[in-house]
Scaffold this motif. Structure first.
Motif, PDB file in Angstrom:
ATOM      1  N   ALA A  20       0.808  -1.215   0.000  1.00  7.49           N
ATOM      2  CA  ALA A  20       0.000   0.000   0.000  1.00  7.49           C
ATOM      3  C   ALA A  20       0.847   1.274   0.000  1.00  7.49           C
ATOM      4  N   SER A  21       2.134   1.159   0.232  1.00  9.28           N
ATOM      5  CA  SER A  21       3.016   2.314   0.378  1.00  9.28           C
ATOM      6  C   SER A  21       3.542   2.805  -0.968  1.00  9.28           C
ATOM      7  N   LEU A  22       3.734   4.104  -1.072  1.00  8.30           N
ATOM      8  CA  LEU A  22       4.345   4.687  -2.261  1.00  8.30           C
ATOM      9  C   LEU A  22       5.872   4.677  -2.157  1.00  8.30           C
ATOM     10  N   GLU A  23       6.396   4.458  -0.954  1.00  9.57           N
ATOM     11  CA  GLU A  23       7.830   4.393  -0.725  1.00  9.57           C
ATOM     12  C   GLU A  23       8.233   2.957  -0.401  1.00  9.57           C
ATOM     13  N   ALA A  34      12.523   3.058   6.440  1.00 10.91           N
ATOM     14  CA  ALA A  34      12.334   3.748   5.161  1.00 10.91           C
ATOM     15  C   ALA A  34      13.649   3.762   4.385  1.00 10.91           C
ATOM     16  N   MET A  35      13.551   3.567   3.086  1.00  8.57           N
ATOM     17  CA  MET A  35      14.729   3.605   2.225  1.00  8.57           C
ATOM     18  C   MET A  35      14.959   5.056   1.795  1.00  8.57           C
ATOM     19  N   ALA A  36      16.212   5.479   1.821  1.00  9.66           N
ATOM     20  CA  ALA A  36      16.559   6.849   1.448  1.00  9.66           C
ATOM     21  C   ALA A  36      16.509   7.028  -0.064  1.00  9.66           C
ATOM     22  N   GLY A  37      16.241   8.242  -0.490  1.00 11.10           N
ATOM     23  CA  GLY A  37      16.296   8.567  -1.912  1.00 11.10           C
ATOM     24  C   GLY A  37      17.729   8.574  -2.403  1.00 11.10           C
ATOM     25  N   ALA A  38      17.900   8.554  -3.705  1.00 13.15           N
ATOM     26  CA  ALA A  38      19.239   8.463  -4.295  1.00 13.15           C
ATOM     27  C   ALA A  38      19.633   9.780  -4.956  1.00 13.15           C
ATOM     28  N   SER A  39      20.933  10.077  -4.912  1.00 17.09           N
ATOM     29  CA  SER A  39      21.468  11.288  -5.541  1.00 17.09           C
ATOM     30  C   SER A  39      21.510  11.112  -7.057  1.00 17.09           C
ATOM     31  N   ALA A  40      21.742  12.223  -7.740  1.00 16.40           N
ATOM     32  CA  ALA A  40      21.864  12.176  -9.198  1.00 16.40           C
ATOM     33  C   ALA A  40      23.041  11.281  -9.601  1.00 16.40           C
ATOM     34  N   GLY A  66      16.710  -4.284 -10.948  1.00 21.58           N
ATOM     35  CA  GLY A  66      16.930  -3.033 -10.238  1.00 21.58           C
ATOM     36  C   GLY A  66      16.352  -3.058  -8.838  1.00 21.58           C
ATOM     37  N   SER A  67      16.357  -1.897  -8.230  1.00 24.76           N
ATOM     38  CA  SER A  67      15.985  -1.794  -6.813  1.00 24.76           C
ATOM     39  C   SER A  67      14.491  -1.925  -6.547  1.00 24.76           C
ATOM     40  N   ASP A  68      13.693  -2.152  -7.571  1.00 19.37           N
ATOM     41  CA  ASP A  68      12.274  -2.420  -7.332  1.00 19.37           C
ATOM     42  C   ASP A  68      12.023  -3.884  -6.992  1.00 19.37           C
ATOM     43  N   LEU A  69      13.018  -4.740  -7.201  1.00 17.36           N
ATOM     44  CA  LEU A  69      12.854  -6.151  -6.848  1.00 17.36           C
ATOM     45  C   LEU A  69      13.227  -6.338  -5.376  1.00 17.36           C
ATOM     46  N   ARG A  70      12.240  -6.728  -4.590  1.00  6.01           N
ATOM     47  CA  ARG A  70      12.466  -6.984  -3.167  1.00  6.01           C
ATOM     48  C   ARG A  70      13.091  -8.368  -3.014  1.00  6.01           C
ATOM     49  N   ILE A  71      14.095  -8.448  -2.149  1.00  4.94           N
ATOM     50  CA  ILE A  71      14.776  -9.709  -1.848  1.00  4.94           C
ATOM     51  C   ILE A  71      14.458 -10.088  -0.403  1.00  4.94           C
ATOM     52  N   HIS A  72      14.139 -11.356  -0.196  1.00  9.18           N
ATOM     53  CA  HIS A  72      13.905 -11.878   1.149  1.00  9.18           C
ATOM     54  C   HIS A  72      14.992 -12.899   1.454  1.00  9.18           C
ATOM     55  N   ILE A  73      15.534 -12.810   2.652  1.00 10.48           N
ATOM     56  CA  ILE A  73      16.531 -13.772   3.106  1.00 10.48           C
ATOM     57  C   ILE A  73      15.886 -14.580   4.232  1.00 10.48           C
ATOM     58  N   PRO A  74      15.327 -15.752   3.913  1.00 10.02           N
ATOM     59  CA  PRO A  74      14.640 -16.545   4.934  1.00 10.02           C
ATOM     60  C   PRO A  74      15.531 -16.916   6.117  1.00 10.02           C
ATOM     61  N   GLN A  75      16.837 -17.047   5.897  1.00 13.78           N
ATOM     62  CA  GLN A  75      17.755 -17.466   6.957  1.00 13.78           C
ATOM     63  C   GLN A  75      17.793 -16.476   8.120  1.00 13.78           C
ATOM     64  N   ASN A  76      17.505 -15.179   7.846  1.00 15.95           N
ATOM     65  CA  ASN A  76      17.527 -14.197   8.925  1.00 15.95           C
ATOM     66  C   ASN A  76      16.304 -13.280   8.933  1.00 15.95           C
ATOM     67  N   GLY A  77      15.438 -13.410   7.953  1.00 14.45           N
ATOM     68  CA  GLY A  77      14.187 -12.656   7.924  1.00 14.45           C
ATOM     69  C   GLY A  77      14.235 -11.293   7.271  1.00 14.45           C
ATOM     70  N   LEU A  78      15.391 -10.865   6.759  1.00 14.30           N
ATOM     71  CA  LEU A  78      15.494  -9.542   6.133  1.00 14.30           C
ATOM     72  C   LEU A  78      14.717  -9.492   4.817  1.00 14.30           C
ATOM     73  N   GLU A 113      26.600   8.441   1.565  1.00 15.13           N
ATOM     74  CA  GLU A 113      27.131   8.816   2.880  1.00 15.13           C
ATOM     75  C   GLU A 113      26.269   8.234   4.008  1.00 15.13           C
ATOM     76  N   SER A 114      24.964   8.202   3.809  1.00 14.67           N
ATOM     77  CA  SER A 114      24.065   7.756   4.878  1.00 14.67           C
ATOM     78  C   SER A 114      23.958   6.235   5.013  1.00 14.67           C
ATOM     79  N   THR A 115      24.337   5.477   3.961  1.00 13.78           N
ATOM     80  CA  THR A 115      24.154   4.021   4.013  1.00 13.78           C
ATOM     81  C   THR A 115      25.445   3.217   3.995  1.00 13.78           C
ATOM     82  N   LYS A 116      26.583   3.851   3.737  1.00 17.80           N
ATOM     83  CA  LYS A 116      27.808   3.083   3.493  1.00 17.80           C
ATOM     84  C   LYS A 116      28.234   2.216   4.673  1.00 17.80           C
ATOM     85  N   ASP A 117      28.090   2.697   5.893  1.00 17.51           N
ATOM     86  CA  ASP A 117      28.494   1.887   7.042  1.00 17.51           C
ATOM     87  C   ASP A 117      27.608   0.654   7.192  1.00 17.51           C
TER      88      ASP A 117
END
Length: 192
Positions: A20-23, A34-40, A66-78, A113-117
């Motif tokens: 139901a979400s647009l994001e 929430a996933m952050a937006g991407a720079s140019a 691309g990033s519209d495909l959601r990946i599920h990792i059953p081993q840890n639930g992500l 910068e916000s996701t690299k770590d």
């Protein structure tokens, strides 16, 4: 999350919320992020790399997504949305959701910068539990730098770094090579 009036969600609640979400949102251990937006520049790198993968994998059993495909990792639930996922063979859907894939061979994250770590640390730790994953690629968007973690024959992850526009990214699991000059074209980074 306020729709449900609680702090954590079940997988079914997350999937209903996400549809139901647009994001886009990641989900781990009942929490939604929430996933952050991407720079140019991030988008330029994505376009260059995705186009290179798509053209080089044409006619082969592996396909980039691309990033519209959601990946599920059953081993840890992500549940997550990597910038690029490469899946070899047919998509194996998650038992939780037919529109969510499992079992990628290569995952690629374009660092900000916000996701690299998180991408280098916690997320990579979660990704390592994917039984089919052979290579994890981190593409810096602030400098010409690519880090590739490869699973060796002994089952250990090894790092190879590429730092020059003249370098050529090797992805042995896909049997292909991509010049960094192609990946960083039009980014206006030094040396490109």
């Amino acid at each position: 999350m306020p729709v449900y009036g609680k702090r954590t969600l079940s997988v079914a609640e997350y999937l209903a919320f996400e549809k139901a979400s647009l994001e886009k949102h990641e989900f781990f251990q009942g929490e939604v992020f929430a996933m952050a937006g991407a720079s140019a520049r991030h988008n330029v790198i994505f376009s260059n790399l995705f186009a290179a993968l798509f053209s080089r994998l044409k006619g082969k059993p592996c396909q980039p997504y691309g990033s519209d495909l959601r990946i599920h990792i059953p081993q840890n639930g992500l549940f997550t949305y990597p910038d690029i996922s490469v899946i070899c063979g047919d998509i194996v859907p998650s038992r939780e959701d037919a529109d969510t894939a499992t079992l990628p061979t290569v995952l690629i994250e374009i660092l900000s910068e916000s996701t690299k770590d998180y991408d280098r640390g916690g997320k990579f730790k979660l990704y390592r539990t994917i039984p089919t994953l052979r290579e994890y690629v981190l593409v810096d968007s602030e400098s010409v730098t690519i880090e590739v973690f490869r699973l060796n024959r002994g089952g250990h992850w090894e790092l190879e770094e590429y730092r020059l526009p003249a370098d050529v990214l090797a992805l042995p699991s896909l049997e292909l090579h991509i010049p960094l000059a192609d990946i960083y074209e039009r980014t206006k980074l030094p040396g490109t």
